[in-house]
Design an enzyme around this catalytic site. Structure first.
Site, short mmCIF file in Angstrom:
data_model
loop_
_atom_site.label_atom_id
_atom_site.label_comp_id
_atom_site.label_asym_id
_atom_site.label_seq_id
_atom_site.Cartn_x
_atom_site.Cartn_y
_atom_site.Cartn_z
N ARG A 1 -0.53 -4.30 11.33
CA ARG A 1 -1.78 -3.53 11.39
C ARG A 1 -2.98 -4.45 11.22
O ARG A 1 -4.02 -4.26 11.85
CB ARG A 1 -1.79 -2.45 10.29
CG ARG A 1 -0.87 -1.29 10.59
CD ARG A 1 -0.65 -0.44 9.34
NE ARG A 1 -1.88 0.02 8.77
CZ ARG A 1 -2.08 0.24 7.46
NH1 ARG A 1 -1.11 0.03 6.60
NH2 ARG A 1 -3.23 0.66 7.02
N HIS B 1 -3.06 3.59 -9.02
CA HIS B 1 -3.34 2.69 -7.89
C HIS B 1 -4.84 2.72 -7.63
O HIS B 1 -5.45 3.78 -7.61
CB HIS B 1 -2.61 3.14 -6.62
CG HIS B 1 -2.94 2.28 -5.44
ND1 HIS B 1 -2.31 1.08 -5.20
CD2 HIS B 1 -3.87 2.42 -4.47
CE1 HIS B 1 -2.83 0.52 -4.12
NE2 HIS B 1 -3.79 1.32 -3.66
N LYS C 1 4.98 2.42 -1.55
CA LYS C 1 5.19 1.42 -2.61
C LYS C 1 5.16 2.07 -3.99
O LYS C 1 5.95 1.75 -4.86
CB LYS C 1 4.12 0.32 -2.51
CG LYS C 1 4.35 -0.61 -1.30
CD LYS C 1 3.25 -1.63 -1.13
CE LYS C 1 1.99 -1.01 -0.64
NZ LYS C 1 1.03 -1.87 0.05
N1 URA Z 1 -3.65 -1.12 0.61
C1 URA Z 1 -2.36 -0.96 0.98
O1 URA Z 1 -1.43 -1.19 0.21
N2 URA Z 1 -2.11 -0.55 2.23
C2 URA Z 1 -3.08 -0.25 3.12
O2 URA Z 1 -2.78 0.14 4.23
C3 URA Z 1 -4.42 -0.43 2.72
C4 URA Z 1 -4.67 -0.86 1.45
#
Ligand code: URA
Length: 428
Positions: free
Chosen positions: A168, A82, A187
């Protein structure tokens, strides 16, 4: 405990138990807790932070809001990477098939552009026909067939994050390390990987502007992965200038194809080899970083990684043979002489978005043909009149001043180090 009591506890800086966090997220997922209470909760977390145990509990609760990919017990290792995102960061395109060519399976669930940074899915969609909305069944089938997949998060994987992130975004609570950690890790963990590597970027084109902020996020991500029994490490990498040369959608596919054929800019290749080696060592396939880099360099140079990429594209209905769109090219020249001492990488990202290469609102259609080619890097000497960048846009006069302004010239410069740090269990 009532939702309002949980919010009050977090507001007052108390540590919440795993059960309380799980119940709160469950209540939000099933509609019993309204958005305004979740917004108050996220502001309380934003202001007071979370302990590492609370962060793990929040990640676990968000993960439990949806399904997970499960894999057969067949000895094959599943891995993923990631990146926190940056300008010109096309690493996933070559890295995923490269890892598959090393014997891993790579079920990458990826995202779209966030703020000024481009998104892997948007880049891949500049390939004619490429599908990024695969079902869980399709993901499993393609991974079995090709060893890898790159797709969007389907509604089934960590659905709580989808709603929570949107909330958010409009309540100024995105930049909170525990909330970012739970969002990213829920995720990634839904893929049920054996090992993860996190590319946490810092600098003018990154979400985290300073190395210290990036270090805190990297530690939180690594700690959470490890506490949830997934071998996780992180690299802190430079984003004070674009990664590679080409930034945009179609143009980044071209640069990725170059890297997959053993060519391409040296920083993109180096970062890919480092991230791949990190996973090979973490998963126990290679003894050391040097062996990992040697193996992966060979897979890039002998065409094995390219072959996997072609399989991935075909399996996701893409057609690499159809010419990708490119807007007309025009140069941005320097008005002075000097040494490139800084690049406002974020400004370059925003220019690409304004050209149409990213979304300003969710419903915007992306223009895959626009982008930038960087012709200088930090530390280069330039003379007046020398080209600094090439723009791919139908409206060059609009973007020339701001792009020229993104390059600072001085009489000296310190070129940045690409890989600034490595965070593993023992270094937390
Ligand atoms: N990327 C994400 O998937 N979530 C976040 O909160 C910030 C960046």
């Amino acid at each position: 405990m009532l939702p309002v009591q949980i919010i009050a506890q977090k507001r007052d800086g108390c540590e919440l138990s795993d059960d309380v966090i799980a119940a709160f997220v469950r209540g939000y997922s099933n509609g019993q807790i309204p958005d305004y209470q979740m917004a108050a909760f996220s502001m309380a977390v934003f202001l007071n932070g979370m302990t590492s145990s609370e962060t793990v509990a929040l990640t676990q609760a968000m993960l439990a809001s949806g399904e997970r990919l499960f894999w057969p017990d067949d000895g094959i290792l599943r891995v993923d990477k990631h990146s926190t995102g940056g300008i010109g960061d096309k690493v996933s395109l070559p890295l995923v098939p490269l890892l598959a060519s090393c014997g891993f399976e790579v079920p990458m669930v990826s995202g779209r552009g966030l703020g000024p940074t481009g998104g892997t899915l948007d880049k891949l969609e500049s390939i004619a026909g490429f599908r990024t909305n695969l079902s869980l069944d399709e993901i499993r089938k393609i991974v079995k067939q090709t060893g890898c997949v790159i797709t969007g998060a389907s509604a089934e994987l960590a659905p709580a994050d989808h709603r929570f992130y949107a909330l958010r975004d409009v309540t100024a609570t995105v930049p909170s390390i525990p909330l970012i950690t739970a969002s990213i890790m829920s995720k990634k963990l839904a893929e049920s990987p054996d090992a993860l590597v996190m590319d946490v970027k810092f600098g003018s084109g990154a979400f985290m502007k300073t190395r210290d902020e990036a270090l805190n996020l990297a530690r939180s991500l690594v700690q959470t992965g490890q506490r949830m029994n997934v071998a996780t490490t992180a690299l802190l990498t430079d984003m004070s200038q674009p990664l590679g040369v080409l930034c945009g959608n179609s143009v980044e596919v071209e640069e990725s194809l170059d890297v997959l054929q053993g060519r391409g800019p040296s920083d993109v290749r180096e970062l890919i080899l480092e991230l791949a080696a990190e996973l090979l060592v973490t998963a126990g396939v290679c003894r050391c970083n040097q062996d990992g880099k040697q193996l992966t360099a060979q897979k890039l140079d002998d065409g094995s990684a390219m072959e996997r990429f072609e399989m991935l594209v075909a399996a996701q209905s893409g057609d690499l043979g159809t010419r990708r769109p490119f807007a007309p090219a025009a140069e941005v020249t320097s008005e002075q002489s000097g040494i490139v001492s800084a690049i406002d990488t974020q400004a370059i990202g925003w220019s690409i978005i304004a050209m149409g290469g990213g979304r300003q609102k969710l419903s915007d259609q992306i223009d895959h043909s626009v982008g930038i080619e960087m012709l200088v890097r930090v530390g280069d000497t330039v003379t007046s009149g020398q080209p600094l960048m090439r723009m791919f846009t139908r409206n060059p006069d609009r973007f020339r001043p701001e792009l020229r302004g993104s390059i600072t010239l001085s009489d000296h410069a310190s070129p940045p180090v690409l890989i600034a740090d490595r965070i593993a269990g023992e270094s937390i």
